[in-house]
Write a protein that holds these residues in place. Structure first.
Motif, short mmCIF file in Angstrom:
data_model
loop_
_atom_site.label_atom_id
_atom_site.label_comp_id
_atom_site.label_asym_id
_atom_site.label_seq_id
_atom_site.Cartn_x
_atom_site.Cartn_y
_atom_site.Cartn_z
N SER A 17 3.85 -15.59 -46.05
CA SER A 17 2.40 -15.75 -46.10
C SER A 17 1.82 -15.02 -47.29
O SER A 17 2.37 -14.01 -47.76
CB SER A 17 1.76 -15.20 -44.82
OG SER A 17 2.19 -15.89 -43.67
N VAL A 63 -1.29 -29.32 -46.57
CA VAL A 63 -1.47 -27.93 -46.17
C VAL A 63 -2.11 -27.79 -44.80
O VAL A 63 -2.24 -26.67 -44.28
CB VAL A 63 -2.28 -27.13 -47.21
CG1 VAL A 63 -1.67 -27.29 -48.60
CG2 VAL A 63 -3.74 -27.53 -47.21
N ARG A 66 -1.29 -25.15 -41.92
CA ARG A 66 -0.62 -23.99 -42.52
C ARG A 66 -1.60 -23.09 -43.27
O ARG A 66 -1.43 -21.87 -43.29
CB ARG A 66 0.46 -24.45 -43.49
CG ARG A 66 1.55 -25.29 -42.85
CD ARG A 66 2.72 -25.54 -43.83
NE ARG A 66 2.30 -26.31 -45.00
CZ ARG A 66 2.43 -25.87 -46.26
NH1 ARG A 66 2.97 -24.69 -46.50
NH2 ARG A 66 2.03 -26.62 -47.29
N MET A 82 -2.63 -18.46 -46.47
CA MET A 82 -1.53 -19.42 -46.59
C MET A 82 -0.34 -18.93 -45.78
O MET A 82 0.22 -17.87 -46.08
CB MET A 82 -1.14 -19.58 -48.07
CG MET A 82 -2.31 -19.98 -48.96
SD MET A 82 -1.83 -20.30 -50.66
CE MET A 82 -1.35 -18.64 -51.18
N ASN A 83 0.01 -19.68 -44.75
CA ASN A 83 1.14 -19.35 -43.88
C ASN A 83 2.22 -20.42 -44.01
O ASN A 83 1.96 -21.53 -44.51
CB ASN A 83 0.68 -19.25 -42.43
CG ASN A 83 -0.34 -18.15 -42.22
OD1 ASN A 83 -0.34 -17.13 -42.90
ND2 ASN A 83 -1.22 -18.37 -41.26
N SER A 84 3.39 -20.09 -43.55
CA SER A 84 4.53 -21.03 -43.58
C SER A 84 4.68 -21.66 -44.96
O SER A 84 4.83 -22.89 -45.10
CB SER A 84 4.34 -22.12 -42.51
OG SER A 84 4.21 -21.55 -41.23
N LEU A 85 4.66 -20.83 -45.96
CA LEU A 85 4.72 -21.33 -47.33
C LEU A 85 6.05 -22.01 -47.63
O LEU A 85 7.10 -21.61 -47.11
CB LEU A 85 4.47 -20.19 -48.32
CG LEU A 85 2.99 -19.80 -48.46
CD1 LEU A 85 2.84 -18.40 -49.04
CD2 LEU A 85 2.26 -20.82 -49.31
N LYS A 86 5.96 -23.04 -48.46
CA LYS A 86 7.12 -23.82 -48.85
C LYS A 86 7.30 -23.77 -50.37
O LYS A 86 6.31 -23.55 -51.08
CB LYS A 86 6.94 -25.28 -48.43
CG LYS A 86 6.65 -25.49 -46.95
CD LYS A 86 6.35 -26.95 -46.67
CE LYS A 86 6.02 -27.16 -45.21
NZ LYS A 86 5.73 -28.60 -44.92
N ASP A 89 4.76 -25.44 -52.50
CA ASP A 89 3.43 -24.83 -52.66
C ASP A 89 3.33 -24.03 -53.95
O ASP A 89 2.24 -23.55 -54.29
CB ASP A 89 3.11 -23.92 -51.48
CG ASP A 89 2.99 -24.67 -50.17
OD1 ASP A 89 3.52 -24.17 -49.15
OD2 ASP A 89 2.37 -25.75 -50.16
#
Length: 114
Positions: A17, A63, A66, A82-86, A89
């Motif tokens: 995050s 997004v 997330r 911003m959570n569960s970033l990939k 992103d």
């Protein structure tokens, strides 16, 4: 002179995050919308999330669920949790404000490692 100053970018592992902040200064009129765009290398700038002064929000499909955008109208500040970033992103994130004119921040790098 209108100015948007961003902070909070950095490097994070996939699934992690980050929280971005953007403070507007020098804008004396009502700010209708504040939000975030991003631009990855070789790609066009795209909308991430935007919030109106009445709290209405709009998110990019990629997004939703997330990222969360929030705004402090009294402080002319907008946030992006911003959570569960990939890895996808990863981009330069730009703050945006629409008032009588429009303003952009200088950008802050977000890098998500796999």
């Amino acid at each position: 002179q209108a100015q948007l100053v961003e902070s909070g970018g950095g490097l994070v592992q996939s699934g992690g995050s980050l929280k971005l902040s953007c403070a507007a200064s020098g804008i004396t009129s009502h700010i209708y919308r504040m939000g975030w765009y991003r631009q990855a290398p070789g790609k066009q700038r795209e909308l991430v999330a935007i919030i109106a002064s009445d709290g209405n929000t709009n998110y990019a499909e990629s997004v939703k669920g997330r990222f969360t955008i929030a705004r402090d109208n009294a402080q002319n500040t907008v946030y992006l949790q911003m959570n569960s970033l990939k890895p996808e992103d990863t981009a330069v994130y730009y703050c945006y404000a629409l008032w009588g004119g429009q303003s952009w921040g200088q950008g802050t790098q977000v890098t998500v490692s796999s």
